[in-house]
Design a protein around this motif. Structure first.
Motif, PDB file in Angstrom:
ATOM      1  N   CYS A  32      17.525 -20.029   4.628  1.00  0.00           N
ATOM      2  CA  CYS A  32      17.198 -20.879   3.396  1.00  0.00           C
ATOM      3  C   CYS A  32      19.056 -20.857   3.482  1.00  0.00           C
ATOM      4  N   ALA A  33      20.344 -20.085   3.088  1.00  0.00           N
ATOM      5  CA  ALA A  33      21.391 -20.492   2.649  1.00  0.00           C
ATOM      6  C   ALA A  33      21.405 -20.588   3.928  1.00  0.00           C
ATOM      7  N   PHE A  34      21.718 -20.664   4.947  1.00  0.00           N
ATOM      8  CA  PHE A  34      21.696 -20.845   6.636  1.00  0.00           C
ATOM      9  C   PHE A  34      22.053 -22.346   6.228  1.00  0.00           C
ATOM     10  N   LEU A  35      20.728 -22.431   6.558  1.00  0.00           N
ATOM     11  CA  LEU A  35      20.203 -24.040   6.452  1.00  0.00           C
ATOM     12  C   LEU A  35      20.831 -25.036   5.192  1.00  0.00           C
ATOM     13  N   PHE A  36      20.541 -24.400   4.361  1.00  0.00           N
ATOM     14  CA  PHE A  36      21.583 -24.978   3.061  1.00  0.00           C
ATOM     15  C   PHE A  36      23.114 -25.157   3.351  1.00  0.00           C
ATOM     16  N   GLY A  37      23.723 -24.113   3.796  1.00  0.00           N
ATOM     17  CA  GLY A  37      24.731 -24.532   4.015  1.00  0.00           C
ATOM     18  C   GLY A  37      25.536 -25.043   4.832  1.00  0.00           C
ATOM     19  N   ILE A  38      24.706 -25.524   6.147  1.00  0.00           N
ATOM     20  CA  ILE A  38      24.709 -25.859   7.184  1.00  0.00           C
ATOM     21  C   ILE A  38      24.750 -27.154   6.380  1.00  0.00           C
ATOM     22  N   ALA A  39      23.621 -27.775   5.677  1.00  0.00           N
ATOM     23  CA  ALA A  39      23.545 -29.156   4.760  1.00  0.00           C
ATOM     24  C   ALA A  39      24.920 -29.809   3.949  1.00  0.00           C
ATOM     25  N   PHE A  40      24.816 -28.758   3.470  1.00  0.00           N
ATOM     26  CA  PHE A  40      25.683 -28.894   2.610  1.00  0.00           C
ATOM     27  C   PHE A  40      28.279 -29.196   3.446  1.00  0.00           C
ATOM     28  N   TRP A  41      27.971 -28.642   4.508  1.00  0.00           N
ATOM     29  CA  TRP A  41      28.843 -28.771   5.085  1.00  0.00           C
ATOM     30  C   TRP A  41      29.204 -29.777   5.474  1.00  0.00           C
ATOM     31  N   LEU A  42      27.901 -30.500   6.347  1.00  0.00           N
ATOM     32  CA  LEU A  42      27.900 -31.980   7.018  1.00  0.00           C
ATOM     33  C   LEU A  42      27.979 -32.505   6.155  1.00  0.00           C
ATOM     34  N   ALA A  51       1.143  -1.358  -0.365  1.00  0.00           N
ATOM     35  CA  ALA A  51       0.028   0.207  -0.183  1.00  0.00           C
ATOM     36  C   ALA A  51       0.743   1.228  -0.033  1.00  0.00           C
ATOM     37  N   ASP A  52       2.198   1.733   0.422  1.00  0.00           N
ATOM     38  CA  ASP A  52       3.274   2.121   0.894  1.00  0.00           C
ATOM     39  C   ASP A  52       4.619   1.759   0.859  1.00  0.00           C
ATOM     40  N   ALA A  53       5.245   2.570   0.925  1.00  0.00           N
ATOM     41  CA  ALA A  53       6.669   2.425   0.928  1.00  0.00           C
ATOM     42  C   ALA A  53       7.110   1.947   1.943  1.00  0.00           C
ATOM     43  N   ASP A  54       6.196   2.404   3.861  1.00  0.00           N
ATOM     44  CA  ASP A  54       6.987   1.622   4.297  1.00  0.00           C
ATOM     45  C   ASP A  54       6.691  -0.361   4.075  1.00  0.00           C
ATOM     46  N   GLU A  55       5.786  -0.643   3.581  1.00  0.00           N
ATOM     47  CA  GLU A  55       5.346  -1.953   3.494  1.00  0.00           C
ATOM     48  C   GLU A  55       6.172  -2.101   2.435  1.00  0.00           C
ATOM     49  N   LEU A  56       6.440  -1.765   1.425  1.00  0.00           N
ATOM     50  CA  LEU A  56       7.838  -2.202   0.305  1.00  0.00           C
ATOM     51  C   LEU A  56       8.304  -2.677   0.545  1.00  0.00           C
ATOM     52  N   THR A  57       9.625  -1.310   2.027  1.00  0.00           N
ATOM     53  CA  THR A  57      10.449  -1.786   2.737  1.00  0.00           C
ATOM     54  C   THR A  57      10.226  -3.329   3.969  1.00  0.00           C
ATOM     55  N   ARG A  58       9.246  -3.618   4.178  1.00  0.00           N
ATOM     56  CA  ARG A  58       9.263  -4.374   4.578  1.00  0.00           C
ATOM     57  C   ARG A  58       9.230  -6.304   4.097  1.00  0.00           C
ATOM     58  N   GLY A  59       8.669  -5.824   2.215  1.00  0.00           N
ATOM     59  CA  GLY A  59       8.468  -6.701   1.411  1.00  0.00           C
ATOM     60  C   GLY A  59       9.540  -7.152   1.101  1.00  0.00           C
ATOM     61  N   TYR A  60      11.089  -5.661   1.235  1.00  0.00           N
ATOM     62  CA  TYR A  60      12.144  -6.365   0.948  1.00  0.00           C
ATOM     63  C   TYR A  60      12.946  -6.795   2.148  1.00  0.00           C
ATOM     64  N   GLY A  61      12.850  -6.486   3.105  1.00  0.00           N
ATOM     65  CA  GLY A  61      13.427  -7.301   4.677  1.00  0.00           C
ATOM     66  C   GLY A  61      12.563  -8.548   4.446  1.00  0.00           C
ATOM     67  N   ALA A  62      11.500  -8.332   4.413  1.00  0.00           N
ATOM     68  CA  ALA A  62      10.917 -10.312   4.485  1.00  0.00           C
ATOM     69  C   ALA A  62      12.263 -11.423   3.478  1.00  0.00           C
ATOM     70  N   ALA A  63      12.143 -10.976   2.541  1.00  0.00           N
ATOM     71  CA  ALA A  63      12.637 -11.362   1.480  1.00  0.00           C
ATOM     72  C   ALA A  63      14.067 -12.142   1.622  1.00  0.00           C
ATOM     73  N   ILE A  64      15.464 -10.611   2.296  1.00  0.00           N
ATOM     74  CA  ILE A  64      17.071 -10.945   3.048  1.00  0.00           C
ATOM     75  C   ILE A  64      16.341 -11.546   3.826  1.00  0.00           C
ATOM     76  N   ILE A  65      15.660 -11.653   5.180  1.00  0.00           N
ATOM     77  CA  ILE A  65      15.333 -12.724   6.289  1.00  0.00           C
ATOM     78  C   ILE A  65      15.725 -14.003   5.865  1.00  0.00           C
ATOM     79  N   LEU A  66      14.573 -14.649   4.192  1.00  0.00           N
ATOM     80  CA  LEU A  66      13.740 -15.614   4.281  1.00  0.00           C
ATOM     81  C   LEU A  66      15.345 -16.371   3.587  1.00  0.00           C
ATOM     82  N   LEU A  67      15.399 -15.692   2.946  1.00  0.00           N
ATOM     83  CA  LEU A  67      17.208 -15.883   1.593  1.00  0.00           C
ATOM     84  C   LEU A  67      17.773 -16.399   2.685  1.00  0.00           C
ATOM     85  N   LEU A  68      18.020 -15.133   4.173  1.00  0.00           N
ATOM     86  CA  LEU A  68      19.316 -15.326   5.180  1.00  0.00           C
ATOM     87  C   LEU A  68      19.179 -17.175   5.604  1.00  0.00           C
TER      88      LEU A  68
END
Lengths: 293, 281, 285
Positions: A271-281, A252-269
């Protein structure tokens, strides 16, 4: 002429790789550049005091906290449901099933692994509606149904990693137990499974990643735009990937969009964390076998 | 003497007003007090024009009473009506009046808590600010496909529409397009919010959205010389008007009733006004 | 056999049966719910018609076509890049570089679909809109490019696996004859890895067919038959996500199961294809 052709080969392989890396780098870089500034306490908790939010004393609005808790609950529930069945099936496949039965079961699990998640979601949704009509008006799409559907989705991952881990155990190790008089059952539980624990664990981490990122299943089975922290498994819930999808289409506004980017970064991190440990193992594991041989 | 009687009067009036406040129904004094002691979940789905009001109401109610949980989903008016009718949610929102068939099939009760319109919108930088009804019909049926023909730049028109479950689409299709064709090559978006976001990002896009959702990010297009403002919607000058409904299957339960009461309370109606719609009270 | 051992064995078996029953149950359930359409004599109308609910036409052919075009486009765009990348990772790059790249590709499999869609909306859609004037930027091409990125790691890892399985002695023989890395790869590895490459392409297709979010977020979702790659189009998966119906008696609800069945059959065929190619005898050089 030939020489030019082979020079072209190197241009091709390096060019393809660089193109792929550049594309992926652009995707990640774009997210980070646009969203990094929004990462902070407020992104997660909005205007609610952190402690009060964490103690679930006060609901969080305009923050990712409910979606993060929703995703966490979803992951725990679905992996919790899929794990016993997946492990047992993997053990059965590796240790008991033979011949025709083995290939028939494998075929079924391959089909399940290849199934689009929206089809699994549609299945979960229609089963729920069916039960709602036939049995009880109290059955709705909810956290439990979503978790159950996701469990179906990650089941083949768990089966496959368990099976592959057990089948990769060298024959000498496999025979030590029985040669000392251990029963098949003792051998499985005291030698084979403990030995493949790490690679099974990496399979579990991949399953968690899959549960955390999947959107298609939950959007048919109970995720909503706004619900707050899930209080029971029979209620609706929020989740990170759905939040990202929702914001991308209808901020609806710039704030919400910023939260969308934030959510995408958090989800990406995440997944990267989980996959990283899995591959390391997995890598540590393959090195260990390598050293053994 | 005079002073004394005055004093008595003041005290008396104070006591009377105190009595009045105490005896007043709780919902009138503070609409949130009605939720006191209640707990449980209210499931809401359907109309996407409603979502901003639903979210604000949920925030107010859940802040006052964390024991009450309100879940909000979209889907469109058709989905809201069906889901409430099938008993999957407690309140199904619709941006159009449920049809007689729907009301009798599911035994719906309708609650109209705001008035809204549906407006044609384009990108703010787009020079086209007014269209006639016939131009609009030709644009949405795909017959006019370039902005140049209606006084814009030499660019293809990108059409945006909603899916069949949308009440906004239903109202727009009936009242603005006269049930004319909507080109099947139009992009389909899932909600009023998504329409606004899509148009605000596409310099050559055109679509239609709830009047309450319009802000600086899109520009509303006047239809036959009438700008789609809330004033013109109320006065009846702008024809593409509609009510925003919340529907329940039969009489609402206590929680849903309290929620609907809140929407109709002065606080609730202030939220309605604040989100750009016209309150009914 | 002791009692506990007996119980465990049958416990494992029960789990396996439950797991195997799931894909069967999904198929049966979808078939049952879609059955009225299959027998109503309107099957071909539904399969081959256009989607226009206002005129009681519930055809899903445009979505089937959209699904195919999108998946094939994505895999076709990804294929040369993936093959090149796999060649570098498993063959042409010096050891540590190859291992590093292999790790990077594996990490790429973890990027969530919805993140690709999100970046697609805010980065690729405006880019496509500006670069190819006309069109909203929501198109088959946009979705296909993002989808290509999504399926790439899967394809690359399979290609690498199949290159790794090529018998080492053949390569050494070629090297002894003075073949360069490029020659070894093109004339020894590639022909031998043919089946594995085919399997990778089929798996990539399956992944592309089954993805919902990228198509839903980027392809535009128009219900018309797409004419070219800049057209807005809808896939079967996006269609299921868009048409959330909750009543058993509506034709919309029934056609969803036809969509689900179609996807089920398509992915099952691809899985069978992959298993078949894995079993084919490799060509000997």
């Amino acid at each position: 002429m030939m020489r030019h052709a082979f020079k072209l080969f190197h241009v091709w392989v390096w060019g393809s790789t660089l193109l792929l890396l550049a594309a992926t780098g652009t995707v990640i870089g774009f997210l980070l550049v646009r969203g990094w500034a929004g990462i902070g306490r407020e992104l997660v908790f909005g205007e609610t005091p952190v402690l009060a939010a964490l103690m679930l004393q006060r609901p969080v609005f305009d923050g990712l906290f409910p979606a993060m808790v929703g995703t966490l609950a979803l992951v725990l529930l679905s992996v919790g449901m899929a794990l016993p069945v997946g492990l047992a099936t993997g053990i059965y496949l590796a240790e008991y099933a033979t011949g025709r039965l083995y290939s028939l079961l494998s075929l079924f699990f391959d089909i399940l692994a290849g199934m689009p998640s929206i089809v699994v979601g549609l299945f979960g949704f229609s089963i729920t509606i069916f039960l709602h009509h036939r049995f009880s008006g109290k059955i709705y799409p909810c956290l439990f149904i979503s978790a159950l559907s996701l469990a179906v989705l990650v089941l083949p991952y768990l089966i496959r990693t368990t099976q592959a881990a057990l089948e990769a155990i060298p024959a000498d190790l496999r025979l030590i137990g029985p040669s000392l008089g251990a029963t098949r059952f003792q051998n499985i539980f005291h030698v084979l499974v403990p030995h493949s624990l790490k690679s099974i664990l990496s399979g579990i981490l991949l399953a968690i990643g899959r549960c955390a990122e999947d959107t298609a299943v939950i959007m048919l089975t109970g995720v909503v735009v706004s619900a707050g922290i899930p209080k029971s498994i029979w209620g609706n819930f929020e989740a990170l990937p759905f939040y990202i999808y929702y914001i991308s289409a209808q901020y609806a506004d710039a704030d919400e969009l910023t939260r969308g980017y934030g959510a995408a970064i958090i989800l990406l991190l995440l997944c990267a964390f989980l996959f990283g440990i899995a591959f390391w193992l997995q890598r540590r594991l393959s090195q260990r076998w390598f050293e053994r041989v | 003497m005079l002073y004394k009687s005055l004093k008595t009067l003041v005290i008396l009036s104070f006591l009377i007003s105190l009595l009045f406040f105490v005896s007043m129904p709780a919902s009138l004094a503070d609409p949130l007090a009605a939720f006191e002691g209640m707990k449980g979940e209210i499931k809401i789905s359907g109309g996407t024009a409603h979502i901003p009001v639903m979210k604000a109401a949920a925030k107010a109610i859940m802040t006052a009473n964390p024991e009450v949980r309100i879940s909000i989903a979209g889907g469109g008016s058709g989905v809201g009506i069906k889901q409430v009718g099938e008993g999957l949610v407690d309140i199904g929102n619709s941006g159009r009046q449920p049809t007689e068939g729907e009301v009798s099939k599911y035994g719906l009760k309708m609650f109209k808590w705001a008035i809204d319109g549906v407006a044609v919108v384009a990108h703010p930088q787009n020079g086209v600010k007014a269209l006639t009804e016939s131009q609009l019909k030709e644009i949405f049926s795909g017959k006019i496909s370039n902005w140049q023909r209606i006084g814009g730049p030499d660019k293809a028109i990108n059409l945006y529409t909603r899916d069949a479950a949308s009440g906004t689409r239903e109202v727009f299709w009936t009242k603005a397009l006269g049930k004319g064709e909507i080109f099947d090559k139009a992009n389909v978006v899932v909600s009023n919010g998504a329409m606004k976001a899509a148009i605000s990002n596409d310099p050559y896009g055109i679509g239609y959205v709830s009047v309450g959702h319009i802000d600086d990010s899109v520009s509303a297009v006047a239809l036959d010389g009438v700008a789609p403002t809330m004033e013109r919607v109320v006065s009846g000058d702008y024809p593409v008007a509609r009510g925003l409904f919340s529907n329940t299957k039969g009489d609402p339960g206590p929680l849903a009733q309290a929620f609907l009461d809140f929407l109709f309370s002065p606080v609730g109606q202030a939220i309605v006004r604040d989100r750009g719609f016209i309150p009914v009270k | 056999m002791t009692r506990s051992e007996f119980l465990t064995k049958y416990g494992f078996m029960a789990a396996a049966i439950i797991s195997a029953a799931v894909p069967l149950a999904i198929f049966i359930f979808m078939a049952l719910l879609g059955y009225p359409i299959l027998t109503s004599g309107r099957l071909f109308g539904t399969l081959l018609g256009a989607w226009d609910p206002i005129h009681q036409s519930y055809g899903i052919l445009p979505m089937i076509i959209g699904t195919f075009i999108l998946a094939i486009l994505a895999v076709a765009a990804a294929f040369p890049v993936c093959l090149g990348c796999a060649a570098l990772v498993s063959d042409a790059a010096p050891g540590p570089v190859g291992r590093f790249l292999h790790g990077v590709v594996r990490m790429m499999t973890g990027i969530p679909t919805v993140v690709y869609g999100f970046v697609g909306i805010f980065l690729l859609v405006p880019l496509i809109r500006e670069a190819f004037g006309g069109g909203s930027g929501f198109s088959l091409l946009t979705a296909a490019l993002m989808l290509a990125l999504l399926v790439s790691p899967t394809m690359i890892l399979l290609f690498c696996d199949s290159f790794g399985r090529v018998t080492h002695t053949y390569r050494q023989a070629a090297a002894a004859l003075g073949a360069t890395t490029a020659q070894q790869f093109l004339f020894v590895v590639l022909p031998q890895a043919r089946n594995g490459i085919l399997a990778g392409v089929l798996l990539g297709l399956g992944r592309a067919l089954g993805d919902t979010l990228i198509a839903l977020m980027l392809a535009g979702n128009a219900v018309a038959f797409p004419d070219h790659v800049f057209d807005s189009a809808r896939t079967l998966t996006a269609h299921i996500a868009l048409i959330i119906a909750a009543d058993f008696d509506s034709p919309e609800f029934r056609t969803l199961f036809l969509c689900g069945l179609t996807l089920y059959v398509l992915t099952t065929l691809l899985v069978l294809g992959v298993r078949l190619t894995m079993r084919l005898p490799g060509r000997r050089p």
